[in-house]
Structure formats: structure tokens, C-alpha cells
Scaffold this active site. Structure first.
Site, PDB file in Angstrom:
ATOM      1  N   TYR A 142      -2.281 -13.422  -2.837  1.00 34.61           N
ATOM      2  CA  TYR A 142      -1.070 -14.149  -2.273  1.00 34.61           C
ATOM      3  C   TYR A 142      -1.004 -15.505  -3.115  1.00 34.61           C
ATOM      4  O   TYR A 142       0.076 -16.158  -3.082  1.00 34.61           O
ATOM      5  CB  TYR A 142      -1.056 -14.261  -0.821  1.00 34.61           C
ATOM      6  N   ASP A 219      -9.738   1.591   2.247  1.00 26.78           N
ATOM      7  CA  ASP A 219      -8.961   2.632   2.598  1.00 26.78           C
ATOM      8  C   ASP A 219      -9.713   3.238   3.712  1.00 26.78           C
ATOM      9  O   ASP A 219      -8.940   4.049   4.502  1.00 26.78           O
ATOM     10  CB  ASP A 219      -8.720   3.589   1.219  1.00 26.78           C
ATOM     11  N   ASP A 243      -4.125  -8.615   5.977  1.00 21.63           N
ATOM     12  CA  ASP A 243      -2.927  -8.705   6.560  1.00 21.63           C
ATOM     13  C   ASP A 243      -2.158  -7.339   6.828  1.00 21.63           C
ATOM     14  O   ASP A 243      -1.704  -7.044   8.014  1.00 21.63           O
ATOM     15  CB  ASP A 243      -2.066  -9.042   5.091  1.00 21.63           C
ATOM     16  N   ASP A 247      -1.836  -5.352  11.032  1.00 18.73           N
ATOM     17  CA  ASP A 247      -0.473  -4.848  11.408  1.00 18.73           C
ATOM     18  C   ASP A 247      -0.840  -3.591  12.193  1.00 18.73           C
ATOM     19  O   ASP A 247      -0.312  -3.184  13.060  1.00 18.73           O
ATOM     20  CB  ASP A 247       0.431  -4.840  10.324  1.00 18.73           C
TER      21      ASP A 247
END
Ligand code: NAD
Length: 355
Positions: A142, A219, A243, A247
Site C-alpha cells: 500500500y 492462502d 487487511d 475482514d
């Protein structure tokens, strides 16, 4: 105590949920004899509309001059076609970097009252969901170079040993205060930055012999979080993986609207925000769940202001509100009483008692 709090309402549901967190903070101030002074800060879409910039320097300074920052959320369709460096989310990245808050702490814990709201099978939920994701917040992809040349787009992912070590330490220290299990999540079968991540984490583990360190590919971690969340105590990972995983982790606890977060760096001036976005689909309808923001305010009291009793009182009030059967729309189940965002804040204030 007197504390100065920078308040960023932001966009979408941001102003609604922040109002309820301030209502609760004001009740805490009244009960415990504190003074909380609030300074409004514009960031995100509302700052683009006002200043043409998602976070002007003077607004950032109000945050770094404060004792801590409470944030709702930023972004929305209105600003979606703006060029990358001027987008609302850029304000958020600038804020995190400007405050130097490199460690983002996101708990994933299921409230017993909400076990029905989890999309997971009852047999999995019954094993318990109570872990923390420690996410590196101001490095990685980011914050690397972003460029588009013709039909090729590039985003650069860089981590130094020092950046990994400082977040790794937070991971170990967090695990020490809990069940002493730390899972380091990376993609070392493909990425150089992840191989460095793994090497640094194992070097650090020599300093924390009481913590059991395990490695997991990202993963696999995404799969394990839904298959067997009870195996996790603390997960430490880099910015983008954290991130996405946080979620996912929030959803298995019932709703993204319930989860708070804290972001800290070298000082006690922290950034506190719910983990969700500005939810434009429900903005202005008084249906958003403000609990993630209210619990973020509780984290601010505990971690930045050393007000543990006050934080406990807020968390107890949220528990009492849920026990009484009140639910916002996102966690509504049969037999429960539907309430809006404002009513939720008012009820939590009613249940808030001095411990
Ligand atoms: P989102 O988190 O805003 O919403 C995802 C879904 O969850 C939506 O259906 C929404 O209605 C629901 N939801 C979110 N918070 C809720 C709450 N408190 N109560 C009830 N339901 C809630 O994610 P998105 O839709 O992908 O993004 C919307 C905007 O928010 C985008 O502009 C995005 O860039 C921005 N965003 C901002 C932040 C931030 O400010 N920290 C974080 C993520 C996304």
C-alpha cells in the site's frame, strides 16, 4: 483527567457512528469526572469537497497534536473517479503514516449473545472464536510505488528487516499477554518479502521462548479462519494480508459492524476506528451498527489514556445491551428487538454504569 481527542467523522455512515461513540464517551466523562475535548478534523471525501485534498497538512497536524484520534470511515462512490493520489483512502494512508502508527490490532471475538449471527456452523462456533490479528500498517504494497504506464500497472511491495522486527515484537508481546501462541502469516513460497518476514520472525522468537511460533501461508490461513478459528490466538502479518484476513475474521463473528481496532506506534497517541468502511449503501438511514466505533473508543481509553476501568464499563454496557435483546439490522435474529444507530448508542449509555 483532561484529554484532547481529534474526531474524524468522515463520509457515508461515518458521522452517524461517530456521534454514538461520542455520546458514550460523554457519558464516561460524566460518570468518571473526566473532560474530553473534541477537535473536528476533515479527512476523506468531505475534505476533498472542502479543501480539494483528502488530508491537508493542517488537518493532519490537529491529529498529531491530539492525545488520540477517533475515526469513523472515509470514501464513497462520489469520489471513485478521482485520480489515485487524491482519493479519500489516500487521506487515511497519509494519516496512518503521519501518525507513525505501524501496529494495527484487530480482535476477532464472538459475543456469546451473537453466536447465531455467525455464518459458520454451530459446531465450529462452539469451539470458540477469540483471536487477534496484528497487522503491519504503514509499509508493504500500500505504501510502495504505484504507477500505470500504458496498459501496464505496477505496485511495489517492500519490507525491511527493521519494519518486520518492530511489528513482529508487537505480535510476540501480544501473544505473551494471551495464550502465548503466535501464528506468522506470509507467502514465503512465492515472495522474497515473505521469506525475509519468516526469517526475521524466527530470529525474534529466540527472545520469546515462552511463545509458540508457527508459520502459515496466507492462502491456507484464509481457509483455516473459517475451518477452525479456535486454533488461533494471535496472528501477525503484513499490511495487505492483514487487511483482507481481518475482514474475513470479522464476518465469522457475526458482523463487520461489531469489530473495533486500535493502531499504535512509538507513542500513546493512537488511531481508533471500526474496521469497516463508509457503507454508502446504508448511509443516512440510521441503520448502521455503531458498536465497532463505540468499542474503538473503549480501546482508546484502555490503550492510550490508561483508563481500563472506564473501558471495561463500556464493554459491559455493550454486553448488557445485547443481553437485553437489542439488535441493529446487520445482526438481527428472530425474537430480537430491532433498533437504529442512534437508539443503539442511547441504550448503551443507559446501561453504562460506574464500576
Ligand atoms: P464497507 O465496509 O463500507 O461495507 C461492506 C458491507 O458491510 C456493506 O454491505 C455495508 O452496508 C456493511 N457494513 C459496513 N459497516 C457496517 C455497519 N457499521 N453496520 C452495518 N453494516 C455495515 O466496505 P465497502 O462497501 O467495500 O466500501 C465502501 C467505501 O468505504 C469505499 O469507498 C471504501 O474505499 C471505503 N473504505 C473505507 C475504510 C476506512 O475508512 N477505514 C475501510 C474500508 C473501506
Amino acid at each position: 483527567m483532561v484529554k484532547n481527542i481529534a474526531v474524524i467523522r468522515g463520509d457515508g455512515i461515518g458521522p452517524e457512528i461517530v456521534n454514538e461513540a461520542l455520546r458514550v464517551l460523554n457519558k464516561v466523562a460524566e460518570l468518571y469526572g473526566h473532560t474530553f475535548n473534541y477537535t473536528d478534523v476533515y479527512m476523506g471525501g468531505c475534505a476533498i469537497d472542502k479543501f480539494g485534498d483528502p488530508l491537508p497538512e493542517e488537518e493532519l497536524k490537529k491529529c498529531t497534536d491530539s492525545d488520540s484520534v477517533l475515526l469513523g470511515a472515509v470514501g464513497g462512490d462520489k469520489w471513485n473517479n478521482i485520480e489515485g493520489s487524491k482519493r479519500p483512502e489516500k487521506g487515511l494512508l497519509r494519516l496512518r503514516a503521519g501518525m507513525g502508527v505501524y501496529s494495527n490490532n484487530r480482535p476477532a471475538k464472538i459475543w456469546p449473545q451473537l453466536s447465531d449471527a455467525s455464518p459458520l456452523k454451530k459446531s465450529i462456533v462452539e469451539n470458540g472464536i477469540d483471536f487477534i490479528i496484528v497487522r503491519e500498517l504503514i509499509g508493504g504494497i500500500y505504501f510502495g510505488e504505484h504507477k500505470t504506464e500504458g496498459d501496464v500497472a505496477t505496485d511495489v511491495l517492500t519490507y525491511s528487516e527493521a519494519e518486520i522486527e518492530r511489528i513482529g515484537r508487537i505480535g510476540f508481546e501480544t501473544a505473551l499477554k494471551r495464550n502465548k501462541k503466535l501464528c506468522s502469516v506470509e507467502k514465503s513460497n512465492v515472495l522474497d518479502s515473505s521469506r525475509l518476514w519468516k526469517k526475521v520472525m524466527h530470529k525474534l522468537s529466540a527472545e520469546y521462548p515462552d511463545v509458540e511460533l508457527t508459520d502459515m501461508l496466507v492462502d491456507n490461513c484464509a481457509m483455516q479462519i473459517v475451518k477452525n478459528p479456535a486454533q488461533f490466538d494471535v496472528i501477525v502479518t503484513e499490511n495487505m494480508f492483514g487487511d483482507i484476513l481481518s475482514d474475513e475474521a470479522s464476518q465469522i463473528t457475526g458482523s463487520i459492524g461489531m469489530i473495533p481496532s486500535s493502531s499504535l506506534g512509538a507513542t500513546t497517541c493512537g488511531l481508533y476506528e471500526p474496521i469497516h468502511g463508509s457503507a454508502p449503501d446504508i448511509a443516512g438511514k440510521d441503520v448502521a451498527n455503531p458498536v465497532g466505533t463505540i468499542l474503538s473508543a473503549a480501546m482508546m481509553l484502555r490503550f492510550s489514556f490508561d483508563m481500563g476501568r472506564e473501558a471495561d464499563a463500556i464493554e459491559k454496557a455493550v454486553g448488557a445491551y445485547l443481553d437485553a435483546g437489542y439488535r441493529t439490522a446487520d445482526i438481527l435474529s428472530e425474537g430480537m428487538t430491532l433498533v437504529g444507530c442512534k437508539k443503539c448508542g442511547e441504550l448503551i449509555c443507559d446501561y453504562l454504569k460506574k464500576e
